[in-house]
Design an enzyme around this catalytic site. Structure first.
Site, short mmCIF file in Angstrom:
data_model
loop_
_atom_site.label_atom_id
_atom_site.label_comp_id
_atom_site.label_asym_id
_atom_site.label_seq_id
_atom_site.Cartn_x
_atom_site.Cartn_y
_atom_site.Cartn_z
N THR A 184 10.79 -7.49 -11.34
CA THR A 184 10.12 -8.87 -11.87
C THR A 184 9.04 -9.14 -10.77
O THR A 184 9.20 -9.05 -9.81
CB THR A 184 11.15 -10.01 -11.69
N ASN A 211 -7.55 4.29 9.19
CA ASN A 211 -7.02 2.71 9.68
C ASN A 211 -7.40 2.96 11.17
O ASN A 211 -7.52 1.78 11.83
CB ASN A 211 -5.51 2.57 9.50
N SER A 252 -3.79 -2.77 -0.84
CA SER A 252 -2.82 -3.48 -0.17
C SER A 252 -3.29 -5.14 0.07
O SER A 252 -4.39 -5.25 0.72
CB SER A 252 -2.22 -2.95 1.30
N GLY A 253 -2.70 -5.89 -0.17
CA GLY A 253 -2.77 -7.37 -0.01
C GLY A 253 -3.11 -7.70 1.21
O GLY A 253 -4.13 -8.35 1.63
N HIS A 254 -2.12 -7.26 2.16
CA HIS A 254 -2.10 -7.95 3.60
C HIS A 254 -3.19 -7.43 4.52
O HIS A 254 -3.48 -8.16 5.77
CB HIS A 254 -0.97 -7.94 4.41
N GLN A 308 -7.55 0.41 3.73
CA GLN A 308 -8.53 -0.07 4.83
C GLN A 308 -9.67 -0.37 4.13
O GLN A 308 -10.72 -1.01 5.09
CB GLN A 308 -8.45 0.89 6.03
N CYS A 323 4.60 3.68 22.07
CA CYS A 323 5.59 2.60 21.11
C CYS A 323 4.99 1.60 20.93
O CYS A 323 5.28 0.93 19.70
CB CYS A 323 6.95 2.31 22.17
N GLY A 361 0.79 -1.19 0.15
CA GLY A 361 0.03 0.12 0.14
C GLY A 361 0.98 1.36 -0.08
O GLY A 361 0.66 2.20 -0.72
N THR A 362 2.01 1.31 0.73
CA THR A 362 2.89 2.38 0.82
C THR A 362 3.29 2.84 -0.51
O THR A 362 3.37 4.00 -1.05
CB THR A 362 3.90 2.10 1.75
#
Ligand code: PLP
Length: 392
Positions: free
Chosen positions: A236, A150, A198-200, A178, A324, A71-72
């Site tokens: 590729t 997100n 994005s795939g994941h 998202q 964090c 996605g980035t």
């Protein structure tokens, strides 16, 4: 132990059907899709099948889909493409609540001398349309506004924004990472020029994404090299993952309405019970206009990290909007932009669901969460004051 996984906006498990489809292309069919021989040429056809499936999920044409690595990359490519295509224009518009994939790229452009407008949002996380209208000018090279946030799940008025920009003939990109697979998207009816996914985030593997580029949109490649993706994205192809993304999109298209109802029901059950069982809790974000799988809740007077660590002991995965654990040292920029008070930001937790969550899992969180909050408030000086006034 199998985790109770409520962190699906961070990443999703690969669907078993997706993995089955991919495995032969990691084992025996390792050829290069650009090769002349049949062994490789076969892969070229598989990539085109996958492209058609990704396109079908958002009702695009296959040739409007470019495969990327994530996605980035899709976000960076879209913005950079407009910058390169309109070199005389020096203004970029985005929002303060974008994912770092857009936000930090725009900050990078600002450091390079571009004028960047970061649009504000209101308390429920909605875009201020008046400020948006005032920001658009003839120097604007690209507007990049997310489809759904997100952290909160808040959905932006992409159609309305797109109509305005189409009239002004200005390129419009939306980061729909998202949204794709969770809610129906039809680019034939949506006035966007570019859209990232994005795939994941939809049960395909990590390391694959796509950028939709509407036919007729000026496009300049970001990754330059070989002729892959018709010269629009060199390198590729990640064959197995592209095939996986195609399968994941096919599954999402088949089940999207049913699934959205399913995880909305589970999300609402979780949210409703926690609101009832835990005092001093608020929902962050516009509850009228949200992704059906996401809730962002602030448990005041406790630290989000402390909640996450306790949840983790029970095998429950969620994420927090503070410090964090969310991968940054700062409290959530999204919740700050919404003007959420610091004591609420620090106790914010995001639960994000998927088709694989069950009612039993929701009930487990409903059982444990009030105990954790009560225990942590007993330990915190502010919490003690609150507990002395209320009982669970
Ligand atoms: N945009 C949004 C809204 C996201 O939520 C994410 C990931 O969390 C991204 C972009 C980046 O996607 P990727 O992890 O595939 O680079």
């Amino acid at each position: 132990m199998k985790p109770i996984y409520f962190d699906n906006n961070a990443t999703t498990p690969i669907a078993p059907e997706v993995l089955d489809e991919m495995l032969p292309y990691l084992r025996e069919f390792y050829g290069n899709p650009s090769s002349m021989h049949t062994f490789g040429g076969h892969l070229h056809r598989k990539i085109e099948d996958a492209r058609a499936k990704v396109a079908a999920l958002i009702n695009a044409e296959p040739e409007e889909i470019i495969f990327t690595s994530c996605g980035t990359e899709s976000d960076n490519t879209a913005i950079m493409s407009a910058i390169e295509s309109y070199p005389q224009k020096r203004h970029v518009i985005t929002t303060r609540v974008e994912h770092p994939a857009v936000l930090n790229f725009c900050k990078h452009l600002a450091r390079k001398g571009y004028r960047v407008t970061f649009l504000p949002v209101d308390k429920p996380g909605r875009l201020d349309m008046d400020t948006f209208l005032k920001a658009v000018d003839d120097d604007t090279a690209i507007v990049s506004i997310m489809y759904a946030n997100n952290e909160t799940g808040v959905i932006f008025p992409v159609a309305e924004i797109g109509e305005i920009l189409r009239e002004r003939k200005m390129p419009f990109h939306t980061d729909a990472v998202q949204a794709v697979g969770k809610i129906p998207i039809n680019v034939k009816e949506l006035p966007v020029d570019m859209l990232s996914l994005s795939g994941h985030k939809l049960h395909a593997p990590k390391g694959v994404g796509a950028l939709y580029v509407r036919k007729g949109t000026r496009f300049y490649p970001y990754i330059i090299g070989g002729h892959q993706e018709r010269g629009r994205r060199a390198g590729t192809e990640n064959v197995a993952s592209i095939i996986g993304l195609g399968k994941a999109c096919e599954l999402a298209k088949e089940h999207i309405d049913k699934e959205a109802d399913y995880f909305k029901r589970l999300r609402d059950r979780l949210e409703g019970a926690l609101l009832k069982l835990c005092p001093d809790v608020q929902i962050n974000g516009d509850t009228e206009n949200r992704l059906p799988n996401t809730t962002n809740m602030s448990f005041k007077y406790v630290e989000g990290e402390a909640i996450l660590l306790r949840l983790d002991e029970y095998g429950i995965c969620a994420s927090s909007g503070s410090a964090c654990t969310s991968g940054s040292l700062e409290p959530s920029h999204v919740l700050r932009a919404m003007g959420i008070p610091f004591n609420a930001i620090h106790g914010s937790i995001r639960f994000s669901l998927s088709r694989y969550n069950t009612e039993d899992e929701v009930d487990k969180v409903i059982e444990i969460m009030p105990l954790i909050i009560k225990e942590l408030r007993t330990l915190s000086p502010y919490g003690k004051v609150i507990l002395s006034k209320q009982s669970f």
